[in-house]
Write an enzyme that holds these catalytic residues in place. Sequence first.
Site, PDB file in Angstrom:
ATOM      1  N   SER A 126      59.192   7.355  10.664  1.00  0.00           N
ATOM      2  CA  SER A 126      59.939   8.586  10.932  1.00  0.00           C
ATOM      3  C   SER A 126      58.987   9.764  11.055  1.00  0.00           C
ATOM      4  CB  SER A 126      60.901   8.828   9.763  1.00  0.00           C
ATOM      5  OG  SER A 126      61.400  10.140   9.807  1.00  0.00           O
ATOM      6  N   TYR A 151      62.634   9.068   0.075  1.00  0.00           N
ATOM      7  CA  TYR A 151      62.817   8.385   1.373  1.00  0.00           C
ATOM      8  C   TYR A 151      61.571   8.553   2.239  1.00  0.00           C
ATOM      9  CZ  TYR A 151      64.155   7.709   6.247  1.00  0.00           C
ATOM     10  OH  TYR A 151      64.176   7.305   7.564  1.00  0.00           O
ATOM     11  N   LYS A 155      58.430   5.785   3.709  1.00  0.00           N
ATOM     12  CA  LYS A 155      57.906   5.590   5.080  1.00  0.00           C
ATOM     13  C   LYS A 155      56.387   5.716   5.078  1.00  0.00           C
ATOM     14  CE  LYS A 155      61.855   4.792   7.013  1.00  0.00           C
ATOM     15  NZ  LYS A 155      62.196   3.397   7.341  1.00  0.00           N
TER      16      LYS A 155
HETATM   17  P1  NAD Z   1      71.377   2.224   9.603  1.00  0.00           P
HETATM   18  O1  NAD Z   1      71.699   2.469   8.174  1.00  0.00           O
HETATM   19  O2  NAD Z   1      72.442   2.452  10.609  1.00  0.00           O
HETATM   20  O3  NAD Z   1      70.817   0.741   9.793  1.00  0.00           O
HETATM   21  C1  NAD Z   1      70.107   0.061   8.790  1.00  0.00           C
HETATM   22  C2  NAD Z   1      70.735  -1.306   8.614  1.00  0.00           C
HETATM   23  O4  NAD Z   1      70.000  -2.027   7.631  1.00  0.00           O
HETATM   24  C3  NAD Z   1      72.192  -1.254   8.140  1.00  0.00           C
HETATM   25  O5  NAD Z   1      72.982  -2.076   8.978  1.00  0.00           O
HETATM   26  C4  NAD Z   1      72.139  -1.801   6.711  1.00  0.00           C
HETATM   27  O6  NAD Z   1      73.316  -2.493   6.374  1.00  0.00           O
HETATM   28  C5  NAD Z   1      70.913  -2.701   6.776  1.00  0.00           C
HETATM   29  N1  NAD Z   1      70.229  -2.892   5.484  1.00  0.00           N
HETATM   30  C6  NAD Z   1      69.851  -1.952   4.586  1.00  0.00           C
HETATM   31  N2  NAD Z   1      69.269  -2.524   3.528  1.00  0.00           N
HETATM   32  C7  NAD Z   1      69.255  -3.866   3.749  1.00  0.00           C
HETATM   33  C8  NAD Z   1      68.798  -4.995   3.010  1.00  0.00           C
HETATM   34  N3  NAD Z   1      68.254  -4.867   1.810  1.00  0.00           N
HETATM   35  N4  NAD Z   1      68.945  -6.225   3.548  1.00  0.00           N
HETATM   36  C9  NAD Z   1      69.526  -6.372   4.773  1.00  0.00           C
HETATM   37  N5  NAD Z   1      69.987  -5.347   5.505  1.00  0.00           N
HETATM   38  C10 NAD Z   1      69.857  -4.108   5.002  1.00  0.00           C
HETATM   39  O7  NAD Z   1      70.085   3.111   9.942  1.00  0.00           O
HETATM   40  P2  NAD Z   1      69.435   3.475  11.343  1.00  0.00           P
HETATM   41  O8  NAD Z   1      69.737   4.898  11.637  1.00  0.00           O
HETATM   42  O9  NAD Z   1      69.757   2.448  12.358  1.00  0.00           O
HETATM   43  O10 NAD Z   1      67.909   3.392  10.951  1.00  0.00           O
HETATM   44  C11 NAD Z   1      67.145   2.216  11.156  1.00  0.00           C
HETATM   45  C12 NAD Z   1      65.729   2.441  10.635  1.00  0.00           C
HETATM   46  O11 NAD Z   1      65.162   3.590  11.273  1.00  0.00           O
HETATM   47  C13 NAD Z   1      65.649   2.738   9.142  1.00  0.00           C
HETATM   48  O12 NAD Z   1      64.479   2.138   8.638  1.00  0.00           O
HETATM   49  C14 NAD Z   1      65.526   4.247   9.069  1.00  0.00           C
HETATM   50  O13 NAD Z   1      64.868   4.672   7.915  1.00  0.00           O
HETATM   51  C15 NAD Z   1      64.685   4.522  10.310  1.00  0.00           C
HETATM   52  N6  NAD Z   1      64.854   5.884  10.846  1.00  0.00           N
HETATM   53  C16 NAD Z   1      66.110   6.325  11.185  1.00  0.00           C
HETATM   54  C17 NAD Z   1      66.268   7.620  11.671  1.00  0.00           C
HETATM   55  C18 NAD Z   1      67.633   8.141  12.045  1.00  0.00           C
HETATM   56  O14 NAD Z   1      67.779   9.335  12.226  1.00  0.00           O
HETATM   57  N7  NAD Z   1      68.646   7.319  12.173  1.00  0.00           N
HETATM   58  C19 NAD Z   1      65.153   8.450  11.830  1.00  0.00           C
HETATM   59  C20 NAD Z   1      63.883   7.965  11.485  1.00  0.00           C
HETATM   60  C21 NAD Z   1      63.744   6.661  11.004  1.00  0.00           C
HETATM   61  C1  UD1 Z   2      66.817  14.452   8.631  1.00  0.00           C
HETATM   62  C2  UD1 Z   2      65.935  14.043   7.482  1.00  0.00           C
HETATM   63  C3  UD1 Z   2      64.778  13.191   7.993  1.00  0.00           C
HETATM   64  C4  UD1 Z   2      65.301  12.011   8.790  1.00  0.00           C
HETATM   65  C5  UD1 Z   2      66.194  12.556   9.914  1.00  0.00           C
HETATM   66  C6  UD1 Z   2      66.781  11.482  10.738  1.00  0.00           C
HETATM   67  C7  UD1 Z   2      66.121  15.886   5.851  1.00  0.00           C
HETATM   68  C8  UD1 Z   2      65.394  16.996   5.173  1.00  0.00           C
HETATM   69  N1  UD1 Z   2      65.409  15.205   6.817  1.00  0.00           N
HETATM   70  O1  UD1 Z   2      66.075  15.219   9.512  1.00  0.00           O
HETATM   71  O2  UD1 Z   2      63.997  12.718   6.919  1.00  0.00           O
HETATM   72  O3  UD1 Z   2      64.225  11.275   9.330  1.00  0.00           O
HETATM   73  O4  UD1 Z   2      67.256  13.323   9.321  1.00  0.00           O
HETATM   74  O5  UD1 Z   2      67.758  10.779  10.025  1.00  0.00           O
HETATM   75  O6  UD1 Z   2      67.250  15.597   5.549  1.00  0.00           O
HETATM   76  N2  UD1 Z   2      72.095  20.863  10.646  1.00  0.00           N
HETATM   77  C9  UD1 Z   2      73.055  21.848  10.577  1.00  0.00           C
HETATM   78  N3  UD1 Z   2      74.293  21.494  10.118  1.00  0.00           N
HETATM   79  C10 UD1 Z   2      74.612  20.243   9.729  1.00  0.00           C
HETATM   80  C11 UD1 Z   2      73.612  19.228   9.814  1.00  0.00           C
HETATM   81  C12 UD1 Z   2      72.368  19.588  10.265  1.00  0.00           C
HETATM   82  O7  UD1 Z   2      72.812  22.993  10.912  1.00  0.00           O
HETATM   83  O8  UD1 Z   2      75.739  19.995   9.306  1.00  0.00           O
HETATM   84  C13 UD1 Z   2      70.757  21.223  11.157  1.00  0.00           C
HETATM   85  C14 UD1 Z   2      69.643  20.983  10.157  1.00  0.00           C
HETATM   86  O9  UD1 Z   2      69.443  22.105   9.353  1.00  0.00           O
HETATM   87  C15 UD1 Z   2      68.460  20.684  11.100  1.00  0.00           C
HETATM   88  C16 UD1 Z   2      69.105  20.045  12.331  1.00  0.00           C
HETATM   89  O10 UD1 Z   2      70.492  20.392  12.268  1.00  0.00           O
HETATM   90  O11 UD1 Z   2      67.872  21.887  11.487  1.00  0.00           O
HETATM   91  C17 UD1 Z   2      68.969  18.545  12.344  1.00  0.00           C
HETATM   92  O12 UD1 Z   2      69.403  18.049  11.085  1.00  0.00           O
HETATM   93  P1  UD1 Z   2      69.518  16.486  10.768  1.00  0.00           P
HETATM   94  O13 UD1 Z   2      70.306  15.817  11.810  1.00  0.00           O
HETATM   95  O14 UD1 Z   2      69.951  16.357   9.358  1.00  0.00           O
HETATM   96  O15 UD1 Z   2      68.026  15.934  10.933  1.00  0.00           O
HETATM   97  P2  UD1 Z   2      66.657  16.442  10.255  1.00  0.00           P
HETATM   98  O16 UD1 Z   2      66.887  17.502   9.274  1.00  0.00           O
HETATM   99  O17 UD1 Z   2      65.711  16.729  11.350  1.00  0.00           O
END
Ligand code: NAD
Ligand code: UD1
Length: 344
Positions: A126, A151, A155
């Site tokens: 991330s 969290y 990472k």
């Molecule tokens: P998500 O929660 O939708 O998907 C994760 C999946 O992993 C879920 O289906 C959950 O049931 C499964 N899971 C969790 N723990 C498990 C375990 N112990 N055994 C088996 N399955 C398990 O999340 P996502 O948004 O698809 O994110 C996927 C990856 O990307 C994660 O590692 C997350 O940290 C990373 N990531 C996500 C974002 C984002 O904004 N969504 C941003 C940066 C990084």
């Molecule tokens: C957050 C996480 C980051 C993670 C990412 C993707 C934090 C501090 N960081 O990032 O670790 O990798 O999500 O899952 O939580 N916002 C509003 N109103 C809302 C929600 C969000 O104004 O109800 C704003 C936030 O202040 C931010 C932007 O929208 O400026 C994006 O927010 P968000 O979607 O939560 O992502 P990040 O904060 O970038």
Amino acid sequence: MKKILVTGGLGYIGSHTVVELQKSDFQVIIVDNLSNSSIDVLEGITNISKTPPRFERLDLRLKADVSDFFKRNKDIEGIIHFAASKAVGESVENPLLYYENNLNTLIYLLQECNAYGINNFIFSSSCTVYGEPDSLPITEDAQIKIATSPYGNTKQISEEILKDTCSVSELMAIALRYFNPIGAHETAEIGELPAGVPQNLVPFITQTAAGVRKELSIFGTDYPTEDGSCIRDYIHVVDLARAHVVALQRLLSKNTPAVDNHNYEVFNLGTGRGSSVLEVVNSFEKTTGQKLNYKKVGRRVGDVISVYADTKKANEILGWKTEKTMEEALLSAWKWEQKVRGID
Ligand code: NAD
Ligand code: UD1
């Protein structure tokens, strides 16, 4: 057909990646413990690809079960590891859950890679590893700052675990640092399904438009940015999913990460463009024709002001770039929300 294990493949990013893998003729096996997803996602994937992926319910925290799974699946050629817990606030409240789920699962998988000679590994990292950046756009060699949440720390530690493992084994790994994934598949068969009150911006926007939430709070309009709200790099989840296929192909073609990197590489996955919160809100209203009920409130603790990716490395080395627009992403997110809520 090469068999690829996708952990967390029923989750938001994993499910979109499974579809792209199937499109590129990979045979996919998903493991997921359904802690943050639903079994119905399998049907959504199958409706798009017309091919049901293999699925096993497995909790990757259970070492013996993980070993048993690999004993039965010796022909896996690559792993894309999405499974993790991802709620920043929850990780502050329950750090041990996050260290256990995000680190033990990675370690168990890498031990099996070692045992069975599976040398191709892709990891979901991330942009949170960068913290508040010193300069923008952020390149992959920017300094990693002290993590602001357990969290984020998982990472950073995971990246170290991968790097150390690659340097003493045959393992080749790519860590993909996602910026802010948004949107859904254009068919509205799969999308983001946050449990409880959404913490992220776009699901909160779509739920507000659908009437599930009363109003959206804009967290901070006094930041030193053009309109005072925070800036992020919002990337369409399908563009993000495609990058995993390209990264996997790079590993499988033995177009190995540079030797001086000890078979370990990191790529930013973003659009390279920063958008403010107010821009996203305006764009949503304009694209969907939905009027959003929102108010401007104080800053959210822990938010960085501005962050967006330098995408040159992914563009040049992976030959990947984003294709979809912010408008397409917001429209697809809205279409998905409408489907989930049964709105015409
Ligand atoms: P998500 O929660 O939708 O998907 C994760 C999946 O992993 C879920 O289906 C959950 O049931 C499964 N899971 C969790 N723990 C498990 C375990 N112990 N055994 C088996 N399955 C398990 O999340 P996502 O948004 O698809 O994110 C996927 C990856 O990307 C994660 O590692 C997350 O940290 C990373 N990531 C996500 C974002 C984002 O904004 N969504 C941003 C940066 C990084
Ligand atoms: C957050 C996480 C980051 C993670 C990412 C993707 C934090 C501090 N960081 O990032 O670790 O990798 O999500 O899952 O939580 N916002 C509003 N109103 C809302 C929600 C969000 O104004 O109800 C704003 C936030 O202040 C931010 C932007 O929208 O400026 C994006 O927010 P968000 O979607 O939560 O992502 P990040 O904060 O970038």
